[in-house]
Scaffold this active site. Structure first.
Site, mmCIF file in Angstrom:
data_model
loop_
_atom_site.group_PDB
_atom_site.id
_atom_site.type_symbol
_atom_site.label_atom_id
_atom_site.label_comp_id
_atom_site.label_asym_id
_atom_site.label_seq_id
_atom_site.Cartn_x
_atom_site.Cartn_y
_atom_site.Cartn_z
ATOM 1 C CB CYS A 101 7.082 -5.081 4.222
ATOM 2 S SG CYS A 101 5.753 -4.401 3.238
ATOM 3 N NE ARG A 135 1.912 0.939 -1.534
ATOM 4 C CZ ARG A 135 2.534 -0.156 -1.931
ATOM 5 N NH1 ARG A 135 2.029 -0.870 -2.909
ATOM 6 N NH2 ARG A 135 3.642 -0.558 -1.363
ATOM 7 C CG HIS A 204 7.935 -0.630 6.632
ATOM 8 N ND1 HIS A 204 9.028 -1.316 6.143
ATOM 9 C CD2 HIS A 204 6.904 -0.916 5.786
ATOM 10 C CE1 HIS A 204 8.679 -1.974 5.048
ATOM 11 N NE2 HIS A 204 7.400 -1.741 4.805
HETATM 12 N N1 GLN Z 1 5.830 -5.036 -2.763
HETATM 13 C C1 GLN Z 1 5.172 -5.470 -1.532
HETATM 14 C C2 GLN Z 1 3.788 -4.832 -1.306
HETATM 15 O O1 GLN Z 1 3.565 -3.696 -1.740
HETATM 16 C C3 GLN Z 1 6.048 -5.144 -0.330
HETATM 17 C C4 GLN Z 1 6.314 -3.655 -0.162
HETATM 18 C C5 GLN Z 1 7.234 -3.372 1.014
HETATM 19 O O2 GLN Z 1 8.127 -4.154 1.311
HETATM 20 N N2 GLN Z 1 6.998 -2.205 1.643
HETATM 21 O O3 GLN Z 1 2.950 -5.453 -0.674
#
Ligand code: GLN
Length: 255
Positions: A101, A135, A204
């Site tokens: 990520c 998101r 993740h």
């Molecule tokens: N800030 C980045 C995004 O939202 C990565 C977030 C994360 O590492 N979960 O894309």
């Protein structure tokens, strides 16, 4: 290792361990450590913090976890000021990189947060990322790229939570094709990226405990830096694969 060599060693550099480890990404370090130790491989893990220089010959594998935009700004500045050239040299010398990520985004050319200037990455992956107002959250299942060796199964499962949309350039290969979830950008059905020994993805979970074949793939690649092509002794992955299959079933029912 299968060939009964004296106790082999695996050295891991954990980039920004405290700042970049969202959603349990530290579990990937524990998984690599444990699966190597189960094979009699001695493992050292060293956190690499802000303002530290990196010896490009030192580590077999670098892990770079996820993090929120505000952490990424500080990390990007530090990468460019203290680490970029040595990490690129480490990659040329055969070190393996595995990033999740936010870490994945900063292995690319840049990450552009919402309505903010671009955060430069170190350019180990030919990818760019731009924040979006969407998101992408939820279970994700991918079919791994057939360019990768048949590593056990060809499905990987995890959990994604990002607003960044990542687009691959010509030099990067997708880690896999999205079967469930959004992946890199929710548009082209690609997820993750790899080039040579450098791997990044949005999975993740942490991703490795439920994808033991990929964990072993990374361990073998990292060991190859000193020992060449090595085999790993078989271990009983019944529990891990039961969790893997259950997570895939759960992801399928979530669509
Ligand atoms: N800030 C980045 C995004 O939202 C990565 C977030 C994360 O590492 N979960 O894309």
């Amino acid at each position: 290792m299968a060939n009964g060599e004296s106790k082999p060693k695996l050295t891991i550099g954990w980039l920004y361990a405290r700042q970049m480890s969202t959603y349990g990404d530290r579990g990937n370090i524990l998984t690599i450590w444990k699966r190597a130790r189960w094979r009699g491989i001695s493992v050292s893990v060293r956190e690499i913090d802000f303002k530290e220089k990196v010896d490009p010959t030192r580590f077999d594998l670098y892990f770079f976890g996820g993090g929120q935009d505000q952490a990424q700004k500080k990390v990007s500045d530090d990468l460019i000021k203290y680490k970029k050239e040595d990490l690129k040299k480490a990659a040329r010398l055969g070190s393996v990189f595995f990033a999740i990520c936010g870490g994945y985004q900063l292995l690319g050319q840049y990450y552009r947060p919402f309505a903010q200037p671009e955060l430069p990455g170190i350019g180990l992956l030919d990818v760019v990322t731009v924040a979006s107002n969407q998101r992408m959250i939820g279970n994700i299942v991918i079919e791994t790229n057939s360019m990768l060796p048949k590593i056990g199964g060809n499905l990987m499962v995890g959990f994604e939570n990002h607003s960044g949309k990542t687009y691959l350039g010509k030099k990067a290969n997708p880690l896999g094709k999205v079967l469930v979830g959004s992946g890199n950008n929710g548009e082209d059905r690609a997820e993750g990226a790899f080039q040579g020994n450098v791997f990044g993805c949005y999975l993740h979970g942490p991703v490795l405990p439920k994808n033991p074949f990929f964990a072993d793939f990374l361990i073998r690649k990292a060991l190859a830096r000193h020992y060449g092509e090595v085999g790993l002794d078989h271990i009983d992955d019944n529990l891990e694969l039961t969790a893997h299959d259950a997570a895939i079933e759960r992801a399928k029912t979530s669509i």
